[in-house]
Design a protein around this motif. Structure first.
Motif, PDB file in Angstrom:
ATOM      1  N   MET A   1       0.797  -1.099  -0.120  1.00  0.00           N
ATOM      2  CA  MET A   1       0.007   0.025   0.069  1.00  0.00           C
ATOM      3  C   MET A   1       0.987   1.247   0.212  1.00  0.00           C
ATOM      4  O   MET A   1       0.747   2.176  -0.520  1.00  0.00           O
ATOM      5  N   ALA A   2       2.000   1.301   0.750  1.00  0.00           N
ATOM      6  CA  ALA A   2       2.796   2.260   0.562  1.00  0.00           C
ATOM      7  C   ALA A   2       3.663   2.414  -0.731  1.00  0.00           C
ATOM      8  O   ALA A   2       3.628   3.857  -1.050  1.00  0.00           O
ATOM      9  N   ALA A   3       3.938   1.325  -1.238  1.00  0.00           N
ATOM     10  CA  ALA A   3       4.425   1.558  -2.383  1.00  0.00           C
ATOM     11  C   ALA A   3       3.699   2.183  -3.477  1.00  0.00           C
ATOM     12  O   ALA A   3       3.903   3.089  -4.303  1.00  0.00           O
ATOM     13  N   ILE A   4       2.417   1.809  -3.462  1.00  0.00           N
ATOM     14  CA  ILE A   4       1.065   2.341  -4.501  1.00  0.00           C
ATOM     15  C   ILE A   4       1.216   3.985  -3.873  1.00  0.00           C
ATOM     16  O   ILE A   4       1.031   4.640  -5.047  1.00  0.00           O
ATOM     17  N   LEU A   6       3.055   6.023  -2.875  1.00  0.00           N
ATOM     18  CA  LEU A   6       4.377   7.056  -3.275  1.00  0.00           C
ATOM     19  C   LEU A   6       4.331   7.159  -5.004  1.00  0.00           C
ATOM     20  O   LEU A   6       5.190   8.001  -5.187  1.00  0.00           O
ATOM     21  N   LEU A   7       3.536   6.152  -5.687  1.00  0.00           N
ATOM     22  CA  LEU A   7       3.911   6.567  -7.144  1.00  0.00           C
ATOM     23  C   LEU A   7       3.661   7.954  -7.419  1.00  0.00           C
ATOM     24  O   LEU A   7       4.465   8.583  -8.250  1.00  0.00           O
ATOM     25  N   ALA A   8       2.533   8.651  -7.010  1.00  0.00           N
ATOM     26  CA  ALA A   8       2.306  10.074  -7.458  1.00  0.00           C
ATOM     27  C   ALA A   8       3.308  11.066  -6.800  1.00  0.00           C
ATOM     28  O   ALA A   8       3.568  11.848  -7.905  1.00  0.00           O
ATOM     29  N   VAL A   9       3.911  10.936  -5.795  1.00  0.00           N
ATOM     30  CA  VAL A   9       4.998  11.706  -5.483  1.00  0.00           C
ATOM     31  C   VAL A   9       6.014  11.617  -6.179  1.00  0.00           C
ATOM     32  O   VAL A   9       6.820  12.532  -6.455  1.00  0.00           O
ATOM     33  N   ARG A  10       6.488  10.185  -6.579  1.00  0.00           N
ATOM     34  CA  ARG A  10       7.657  10.019  -7.390  1.00  0.00           C
ATOM     35  C   ARG A  10       7.330  10.566  -8.599  1.00  0.00           C
ATOM     36  O   ARG A  10       8.542  11.156  -9.318  1.00  0.00           O
ATOM     37  N   PHE A  11       6.365  10.428  -9.161  1.00  0.00           N
ATOM     38  CA  PHE A  11       6.191  10.972 -10.671  1.00  0.00           C
ATOM     39  C   PHE A  11       5.821  12.464 -10.637  1.00  0.00           C
ATOM     40  O   PHE A  11       6.820  12.953 -11.515  1.00  0.00           O
ATOM     41  N   ALA A  12       5.543  13.268  -9.721  1.00  0.00           N
ATOM     42  CA  ALA A  12       5.371  14.487  -9.567  1.00  0.00           C
ATOM     43  C   ALA A  12       6.630  15.200  -9.320  1.00  0.00           C
ATOM     44  O   ALA A  12       7.241  16.108 -10.290  1.00  0.00           O
ATOM     45  N   GLN A  13       7.650  14.549  -8.445  1.00  0.00           N
ATOM     46  CA  GLN A  13       8.771  15.051  -8.302  1.00  0.00           C
ATOM     47  C   GLN A  13       9.893  15.201  -9.475  1.00  0.00           C
ATOM     48  O   GLN A  13      10.576  15.927  -9.804  1.00  0.00           O
ATOM     49  N   GLY A  14       9.623  13.816 -10.039  1.00  0.00           N
ATOM     50  CA  GLY A  14      10.552  13.453 -11.449  1.00  0.00           C
ATOM     51  C   GLY A  14      10.007  14.262 -12.577  1.00  0.00           C
ATOM     52  O   GLY A  14      10.842  14.839 -13.225  1.00  0.00           O
ATOM     53  N   TRP A  15       8.692  14.661 -12.787  1.00  0.00           N
ATOM     54  CA  TRP A  15       8.204  15.388 -13.877  1.00  0.00           C
ATOM     55  C   TRP A  15       8.551  16.905 -13.504  1.00  0.00           C
ATOM     56  O   TRP A  15       9.053  17.713 -14.600  1.00  0.00           O
ATOM     57  N   ILE A  16       8.670  17.428 -12.510  1.00  0.00           N
ATOM     58  CA  ILE A  16       9.091  19.027 -12.114  1.00  0.00           C
ATOM     59  C   ILE A  16      10.469  18.957 -12.792  1.00  0.00           C
ATOM     60  O   ILE A  16      10.765  19.944 -13.357  1.00  0.00           O
ATOM     61  N   TYR A  17      11.223  18.184 -12.416  1.00  0.00           N
ATOM     62  CA  TYR A  17      12.710  18.269 -12.760  1.00  0.00           C
ATOM     63  C   TYR A  17      12.850  17.858 -14.406  1.00  0.00           C
ATOM     64  O   TYR A  17      14.052  18.518 -14.817  1.00  0.00           O
ATOM     65  N   TRP A  18      12.439  16.733 -14.714  1.00  0.00           N
ATOM     66  CA  TRP A  18      12.328  16.583 -16.150  1.00  0.00           C
ATOM     67  C   TRP A  18      12.072  17.686 -16.933  1.00  0.00           C
ATOM     68  O   TRP A  18      12.536  17.940 -17.863  1.00  0.00           O
ATOM     69  N   GLY A  19      10.847  18.153 -16.617  1.00  0.00           N
ATOM     70  CA  GLY A  19      10.215  19.331 -17.355  1.00  0.00           C
ATOM     71  C   GLY A  19      11.228  20.681 -17.476  1.00  0.00           C
ATOM     72  O   GLY A  19      11.518  21.188 -18.432  1.00  0.00           O
ATOM     73  N   PHE A  84      13.996  11.910 -14.979  1.00  0.00           N
ATOM     74  CA  PHE A  84      13.796  10.815 -15.617  1.00  0.00           C
ATOM     75  C   PHE A  84      14.003   9.646 -14.681  1.00  0.00           C
ATOM     76  O   PHE A  84      13.171   8.662 -14.813  1.00  0.00           O
ATOM     77  N   MET A  85      15.105   9.560 -13.974  1.00  0.00           N
ATOM     78  CA  MET A  85      15.188   8.496 -13.098  1.00  0.00           C
ATOM     79  C   MET A  85      14.205   8.101 -12.080  1.00  0.00           C
ATOM     80  O   MET A  85      13.807   7.258 -11.583  1.00  0.00           O
ATOM     81  N   LEU A  86      13.780   9.429 -11.756  1.00  0.00           N
ATOM     82  CA  LEU A  86      12.685   9.598 -10.568  1.00  0.00           C
ATOM     83  C   LEU A  86      11.283   8.845 -11.363  1.00  0.00           C
ATOM     84  O   LEU A  86      10.592   8.096 -10.859  1.00  0.00           O
ATOM     85  N   ILE A  87      10.938   9.312 -12.338  1.00  0.00           N
ATOM     86  CA  ILE A  87       9.458   9.060 -13.163  1.00  0.00           C
ATOM     87  C   ILE A  87       9.921   7.679 -13.343  1.00  0.00           C
ATOM     88  O   ILE A  87       8.896   6.602 -13.269  1.00  0.00           O
ATOM     89  N   ALA A 137      11.859   6.140   1.561  1.00  0.00           N
ATOM     90  CA  ALA A 137      11.146   5.212   1.393  1.00  0.00           C
ATOM     91  C   ALA A 137      11.465   4.160  -0.017  1.00  0.00           C
ATOM     92  O   ALA A 137      10.907   3.064  -0.233  1.00  0.00           O
ATOM     93  N   GLY A 138      12.361   4.875  -0.917  1.00  0.00           N
ATOM     94  CA  GLY A 138      12.584   4.115  -2.049  1.00  0.00           C
ATOM     95  C   GLY A 138      11.676   4.400  -3.134  1.00  0.00           C
ATOM     96  O   GLY A 138      11.035   5.269  -3.218  1.00  0.00           O
ATOM     97  N   SER A 139      11.722   3.601  -4.045  1.00  0.00           N
ATOM     98  CA  SER A 139      10.860   3.982  -5.552  1.00  0.00           C
ATOM     99  C   SER A 139       9.471   3.286  -5.441  1.00  0.00           C
ATOM    100  O   SER A 139       8.482   3.845  -6.181  1.00  0.00           O
ATOM    101  N   GLY A 140       9.267   2.409  -4.518  1.00  0.00           N
ATOM    102  CA  GLY A 140       7.646   2.004  -4.287  1.00  0.00           C
ATOM    103  C   GLY A 140       7.435   1.028  -5.518  1.00  0.00           C
ATOM    104  O   GLY A 140       8.548   0.556  -5.980  1.00  0.00           O
ATOM    105  N   ALA A 141       6.482   1.092  -6.057  1.00  0.00           N
ATOM    106  CA  ALA A 141       5.921   0.092  -7.082  1.00  0.00           C
ATOM    107  C   ALA A 141       6.149   0.458  -8.557  1.00  0.00           C
ATOM    108  O   ALA A 141       6.436   1.683  -8.828  1.00  0.00           O
TER     109      ALA A 141
END
Length: 340
Positions: A1-4, A6-19, A84-87, A137-141
């Motif tokens: 449940m924690a891994a799932i 964190l997906l939105a957090v990991r994607f948002a953080q990654g997209w901000i810097y990727w963008g 990219f690595m975070l996404i 927490a790491g990458s999650g799922a």
């Protein structure tokens, strides 16, 4: 449940810097073109309010093009790669640490900016906390870290993969993990609350607009002197205000300090007709220059300005006062030294 979760957090953080990185390398390459209005202009606007001596670092880089260009390219590349690595969830903890570093740099340099609220601080502080969360927490799922571990289970025994990847817990005891997590939490509290208090108060002091205003232009005047030929020379530094709009100087006056009598006036027309040699700018990016509405300058601009000779002659003994008025009717003054 924690891994799932964190997906939105990991994607948002990654997209901000990727963008941020791809805007410069792919979608808006003019931002890295020194022949145009490139990132150096934005970089210079951060200088007036940058913290912990980073204003001196910015000034140094602005005077050394090669180092400045390398720095802008490196920062943009780290943004894009870490994003990219975070996404993708690849070496997630390493990318999270990179995002913490990027957030810290942005907080130090641009955290004071934001005309209606501290926009840059808000983004950087949120990214700082998100980076710490992802590191712990790491990458999650649904991550490449998990995929690599499934393909090569021996990676799970490698200490470097446990610290840099994100598919496993950190190689710490429960007590060690708790200590690390709480230490990073208190670092976040001190850093975020401390910078907020510095920029806006509202913690143990009343709300204030910041030591450096992000909304109202401010002009620091110094070294004003009347030269032998009657011209007036002074240094001007636009050290506050929104970088979105330039400041316009409409009128400059020389006054007698004793009675406030105006001795000489350089009106909008006279300022608009100043030749380029009248402006000895410190930096090649944001500059003071003549404009059809007087003198114009962007935040961070600093220059020695020389005005045409004073017509009133001979000048009586001083002291004199320099008075500069902007289009917003803001007024700044500085004492004028005797004729040199």
């Amino acid at each position: 449940m924690a891994a799932i979760a964190l997906l939105a957090v990991r994607f948002a953080q990654g997209w901000i810097y990727w963008g941020g990185g791809t805007r410069r390398f792919i979608y808006g390459p003019q931002k890295l073109d020194p022949a145009g209005h490139w990132m150096a202009y934005k970089f210079q606007t951060a200088m007036p309010g940058a913290l912990l001596g980073t204003n001196h670092l910015i000034s140094y880089l602005l005077h050394h093009f090669t180092l400045l260009y390398i720095g802008v390219i490196a920062f943009s590349a780290i943004e894009m790669i870490a994003g990219f690595m975070l996404i993708a969830g690849l070496m997630t903890r390493l990318a999270a640490v990179a995002s913490i570093g990027l957030s810290t740099v942005l907080m130090l340099m641009f955290g004071w900016q934001g005309a209606t609220c501290i926009d840059e601080w808000t983004m950087a502080s949120a990214n700082f906390a998100m980076g710490i969360t992802l590191f712990l927490a790491g990458s999650g799922a649904y991550s490449l870290d998990n995929y690599l571990l499934r393909k090569n289970s021996a990676l799970g025994e490698r200490t470097w993969f446990q610290w840099l990847g994100g598919s496993q817990p950190l190689p710490l005891s429960a007590k060690g993990f708790k200590r690390l997590g709480l230490a990073l939490f208190w670092i976040s509290v001190v850093w975020i609350v401390g910078t907020y208090s510095y920029y806006r108060g509202s913690v143990i002091t009343p709300f204030h607009g910041g030591p450096v205003s992000p909304a109202k232009h401010h002009l620091s005047l110094s070294n004003a002197v009347i030269l032998k030929d009657g011209s007036l020379r002074f240094q001007a530094y636009l050290d506050a205000g929104t970088p979105a709009d330039p400041s316009h100087i409409l009128r400059i006056e020389l006054l007698r300090s004793e009675d406030g009598r105006v001795v000489e006036t350089w009106d909008t027309r006279a300022l608009a007709e100043l030749p380029k040699k009248s402006f000895q700018n410190d930096y090649p990016y944001q500059q003071f220059s003549a404009h059809r509405f007087g003198i114009v300058a962007g935040v961070g601009a600093k220059a020695m300005i020389i005005l045409p000779p004073i017509q009133a002659a001979p000048l009586a003994e001083g002291p004199y006062l320099l008075r500069v008025t902007s289009v917003n009717d803001h007024v700044w003054t500085a004492p004028v030294r005797p004729v040199q």
